[in-house]
Write a protein that holds these residues in place. Structure first.
Motif, short mmCIF file in Angstrom:
data_model
loop_
_atom_site.label_atom_id
_atom_site.label_comp_id
_atom_site.label_asym_id
_atom_site.label_seq_id
_atom_site.Cartn_x
_atom_site.Cartn_y
_atom_site.Cartn_z
N VAL A 138 -26.89 -21.39 -2.55
CA VAL A 138 -25.65 -20.64 -2.59
C VAL A 138 -24.62 -21.46 -3.35
CG1 VAL A 138 -24.80 -21.51 -0.36
CG2 VAL A 138 -23.97 -19.33 -1.22
N ALA A 139 -23.84 -20.76 -4.17
CA ALA A 139 -22.71 -21.37 -4.88
C ALA A 139 -21.45 -20.66 -4.42
CB ALA A 139 -22.89 -21.23 -6.39
N VAL A 140 -20.47 -21.44 -3.99
CA VAL A 140 -19.24 -20.89 -3.40
C VAL A 140 -18.04 -21.41 -4.19
CG1 VAL A 140 -17.78 -20.88 -1.33
CG2 VAL A 140 -20.27 -20.77 -1.11
N THR A 141 -17.12 -20.51 -4.53
CA THR A 141 -15.83 -20.93 -5.08
C THR A 141 -14.75 -20.40 -4.15
OG1 THR A 141 -15.63 -18.97 -6.49
CG2 THR A 141 -16.62 -20.92 -7.49
N HIS A 142 -13.72 -21.24 -3.96
CA HIS A 142 -12.60 -20.82 -3.12
C HIS A 142 -11.32 -21.42 -3.67
CE1 HIS A 142 -12.97 -24.60 -0.56
NE2 HIS A 142 -14.21 -24.48 -1.00
N ALA A 143 -10.22 -20.71 -3.43
CA ALA A 143 -8.95 -21.01 -4.09
C ALA A 143 -8.20 -22.19 -3.49
CB ALA A 143 -8.05 -19.76 -4.06
N LYS A 144 -8.44 -22.50 -2.23
CA LYS A 144 -7.66 -23.56 -1.59
C LYS A 144 -8.58 -24.63 -1.01
CE LYS A 144 -3.51 -21.00 -0.45
NZ LYS A 144 -2.51 -20.78 0.60
N LEU A 145 -8.11 -25.85 -1.06
CA LEU A 145 -8.81 -27.00 -0.49
C LEU A 145 -8.60 -27.03 1.02
CD1 LEU A 145 -10.28 -29.75 -0.92
CD2 LEU A 145 -8.00 -30.77 -1.02
N SER A 146 -9.67 -27.27 1.76
CA SER A 146 -9.59 -27.43 3.21
C SER A 146 -10.23 -28.76 3.57
CB SER A 146 -10.33 -26.30 3.92
OG SER A 146 -10.52 -26.62 5.29
N LEU A 147 -9.46 -29.65 4.18
CA LEU A 147 -10.00 -30.93 4.62
C LEU A 147 -11.06 -30.74 5.69
CD1 LEU A 147 -6.78 -33.16 4.74
CD2 LEU A 147 -8.32 -32.73 2.81
N ASP A 148 -10.89 -29.71 6.53
CA ASP A 148 -11.88 -29.43 7.58
C ASP A 148 -13.20 -28.97 6.98
OD1 ASP A 148 -10.15 -30.15 9.69
OD2 ASP A 148 -9.24 -28.16 9.67
N VAL A 149 -13.15 -28.17 5.92
CA VAL A 149 -14.39 -27.77 5.23
C VAL A 149 -15.07 -28.99 4.64
CG1 VAL A 149 -15.32 -26.50 3.26
CG2 VAL A 149 -13.72 -25.37 4.80
N LEU A 150 -14.31 -29.87 3.98
CA LEU A 150 -14.91 -31.08 3.42
C LEU A 150 -15.62 -31.90 4.49
CD1 LEU A 150 -12.21 -32.34 0.88
CD2 LEU A 150 -14.40 -31.24 0.38
N ALA A 151 -14.98 -32.08 5.63
CA ALA A 151 -15.60 -32.85 6.72
C ALA A 151 -16.87 -32.17 7.22
CB ALA A 151 -14.61 -33.04 7.86
N ALA A 152 -16.88 -30.84 7.28
CA ALA A 152 -18.04 -30.11 7.79
C ALA A 152 -19.22 -30.13 6.83
CB ALA A 152 -17.66 -28.67 8.13
N ILE A 153 -18.98 -30.17 5.52
CA ILE A 153 -20.08 -30.10 4.56
C ILE A 153 -20.48 -31.45 3.98
CG2 ILE A 153 -19.56 -27.70 3.99
CD1 ILE A 153 -18.39 -28.63 1.32
N LEU A 154 -19.55 -32.41 3.95
CA LEU A 154 -19.84 -33.74 3.41
C LEU A 154 -19.93 -34.81 4.48
CD1 LEU A 154 -17.55 -34.07 0.26
CD2 LEU A 154 -20.01 -34.42 0.33
N GLY A 155 -19.22 -34.61 5.57
CA GLY A 155 -19.04 -35.65 6.57
C GLY A 155 -17.63 -36.20 6.42
N GLY A 156 -17.40 -37.35 7.01
CA GLY A 156 -16.07 -37.93 6.93
C GLY A 156 -15.25 -37.52 8.14
N ASP A 157 -14.03 -38.02 8.15
CA ASP A 157 -13.14 -37.77 9.27
C ASP A 157 -11.79 -37.31 8.76
OD1 ASP A 157 -14.85 -38.77 11.44
OD2 ASP A 157 -14.59 -40.72 10.47
N VAL A 158 -11.17 -36.37 9.49
CA VAL A 158 -9.81 -35.91 9.20
C VAL A 158 -8.92 -36.42 10.32
CG1 VAL A 158 -8.31 -33.92 8.85
CG2 VAL A 158 -10.68 -33.84 8.03
N THR A 159 -7.83 -37.09 9.94
CA THR A 159 -6.88 -37.57 10.93
C THR A 159 -5.48 -37.09 10.58
OG1 THR A 159 -6.66 -39.66 9.72
CG2 THR A 159 -8.20 -39.63 11.56
N ASP A 160 -4.74 -36.75 11.59
CA ASP A 160 -3.35 -36.33 11.45
C ASP A 160 -2.47 -37.43 12.04
OD1 ASP A 160 -4.00 -33.73 10.42
OD2 ASP A 160 -4.54 -33.15 12.46
N SER A 161 -1.34 -37.69 11.37
CA SER A 161 -0.43 -38.71 11.87
C SER A 161 1.00 -38.40 11.46
CB SER A 161 -0.83 -40.09 11.35
OG SER A 161 -0.72 -40.13 9.94
N GLY A 162 1.92 -39.13 12.04
CA GLY A 162 3.32 -39.03 11.69
C GLY A 162 4.04 -37.91 12.42
N THR A 163 5.35 -37.90 12.21
CA THR A 163 6.21 -36.85 12.75
C THR A 163 7.07 -36.34 11.60
OG1 THR A 163 7.89 -38.47 13.40
CG2 THR A 163 6.28 -37.84 15.08
N THR A 164 7.59 -35.15 11.76
CA THR A 164 8.41 -34.53 10.72
C THR A 164 9.59 -35.45 10.39
OG1 THR A 164 7.76 -32.35 11.45
CG2 THR A 164 9.78 -32.47 10.17
N PRO A 165 9.89 -35.74 9.18
CA PRO A 165 9.39 -35.17 7.94
C PRO A 165 8.32 -36.02 7.26
CG PRO A 165 11.38 -36.37 7.44
CD PRO A 165 11.11 -36.56 8.92
#
Length: 188
Positions: free
Chosen positions: A72-99
């Protein structure tokens, strides 16, 4: 009377992936939470067939064919860090406070696992011949076959894409399913 098994296919409205978490032989596979593939544009399915020919007496005596790959070949308009982690591996981390909040996807030698995942795409309602119906393509067990197309484009939007190869599930042997629904249904 059953619904028609023949239909047009118009557009793709949504696609989601889910990490394959277990695939026990003779039992039921389990998947992680669904992750949206944002801005889905295309989902192109192709395959390879290997043909073996038996020759003798200077003629073709027989041939046999088998599916050697589904891709399957998939194209999509927006980057998703969660998709990258699910298909490649790796870790997504969130940090900081506004702003000064940030989300970071890191791929390391230890986390580049290329985990298996399921992909499901769906037409919009009325994207099939049945008024109000839809069609879902489901690829039950995929693994990336090439590194995703990422990066930037000069003075233009960068389209994200990936290709993956299917394998049959150990649990039930499924590679791919096409599901025609009389009433359109969300990916679940």
């Amino acid at each position: 009377m059953p619904i028609s098994r023949v239909t047009k296919l118009y557009s793709v409205q949504d696609a989601k992936i889910a990490p394959l978490t277990t695939d026990p032989t003779g039992s039921t596979p389990t998947y992680g939470a669904l992750i949206d593939v944002p801005g889905i544009q295309t989902m192109e399915i192709s395959g390879d067939i290997e043909v073996k020919t038996l020759r003798g007496d200077n003629v073709k005596l027989d041939s046999n064919s088998s599916i050697s790959n589904i891709q399957v070949a998939v194209t999509h308009a927006k980057l998703s860090l969660d998709v990258l982690a699910a298909i490649l591996g790796g870790d997504v981390t969130d940090s900081g406070t506004t702003p000064a909040q940030k989300s970071v996807w890191d791929l390391t030698a230890d986390t580049a696992t290329l985990p298996p995942f399921k992909l499901e795409g769906v037409t919009p309602p009325n994207g099939v011949d049945i008024v109000g119906g839809d069609l879902h393509w489901v690829l039950h067990k995929l693994t990336l076959s090439a590194f995703p197309d990422l990066g930037f484009a000069q003075e233009d939007y960068r389209i994200v894409s990936f290709t993956a190869d299917a394998s049959p599930l150990l649990s039930n042997g499924k590679w791919i399913s096409a599901v025609i629904n009389e009433t359109a249904a969300a990916i679940a």
